[in-house]
Design a protein around this motif. Structure first.
Motif, PDB file in Angstrom:
ATOM      1  N   ALA A  17      43.512  36.151  28.612  1.00 53.85           N
ATOM      2  CA  ALA A  17      43.725  35.479  29.893  1.00 53.85           C
ATOM      3  C   ALA A  17      44.089  36.486  30.976  1.00 53.85           C
ATOM      4  N   ILE A  18      44.913  37.455  30.638  1.00 55.03           N
ATOM      5  CA  ILE A  18      45.305  38.495  31.606  1.00 55.03           C
ATOM      6  C   ILE A  18      44.085  39.305  32.037  1.00 55.03           C
ATOM      7  N   ILE A  19      43.220  39.598  31.100  1.00 54.19           N
ATOM      8  CA  ILE A  19      42.030  40.393  31.401  1.00 54.19           C
ATOM      9  C   ILE A  19      41.033  39.600  32.240  1.00 54.19           C
ATOM     10  N   GLU A  20      40.828  38.336  31.903  1.00 53.47           N
ATOM     11  CA  GLU A  20      39.789  37.535  32.551  1.00 53.47           C
ATOM     12  C   GLU A  20      40.201  36.900  33.875  1.00 53.47           C
ATOM     13  N   SER A  21      41.477  36.659  34.081  1.00 58.57           N
ATOM     14  CA  SER A  21      41.899  35.926  35.275  1.00 58.57           C
ATOM     15  C   SER A  21      42.845  36.753  36.144  1.00 58.57           C
ATOM     16  N   PRO A  22      42.386  37.157  37.320  1.00 56.41           N
ATOM     17  CA  PRO A  22      43.271  37.899  38.220  1.00 56.41           C
ATOM     18  C   PRO A  22      44.543  37.114  38.563  1.00 56.41           C
ATOM     19  N   VAL A  66      40.343  45.890  36.640  1.00 60.25           N
ATOM     20  CA  VAL A  66      40.684  45.571  35.257  1.00 60.25           C
ATOM     21  C   VAL A  66      39.528  44.778  34.664  1.00 60.25           C
ATOM     22  N   ASP A  67      38.769  45.445  33.804  1.00 60.01           N
ATOM     23  CA  ASP A  67      37.691  44.796  33.068  1.00 60.01           C
ATOM     24  C   ASP A  67      37.562  45.499  31.725  1.00 60.01           C
TER      25      ASP A  67
END
Length: 87
Positions: A17-22, A66-67
């Motif tokens: 979730a941290i990676i996918e959602s700013p 961040v990706d």
């Protein structure tokens, strides 16, 4: 030694979730710390979820994108732990 309750899959879901959602990233990255991700405390223990969180935190702190590519680069090139956590 008693093992504390933990759930690695839940930790992975939080990281995803941290990676996918700013929005989620902005909300959680400064509230969580590496030790929120379970480790036994053994010396020289490799804790993949902690290392991924550290990589994301480093990228956020530096203002980088961040990706998956930037996280992979951070883990491999800068932290030199990618192979130790399973690639």
């Amino acid at each position: 030694m008693k093992v504390l309750p933990h759930n690695e899959e839940s930790e992975k879901a939080v990281l995803g979730a941290i990676i996918e959602s700013p929005k989620i990233r902005n909300e959680l990255v400064n509230k969580l710390v590496e030790s929120d991700f379970y480790g036994t405390g053994k010396k020289d223990e490799i804790v993949p979820n902690r290392l991924v969180f550290r990589a994301v935190s480093t990228l956020v702190d530096s203002g980088a994108v961040v990706d998956l590519a930037s996280i992979t680069t951070e883990l491999d090139v800068n932290m030199k732990v990618l192979s130790q956590i399973g690639g």
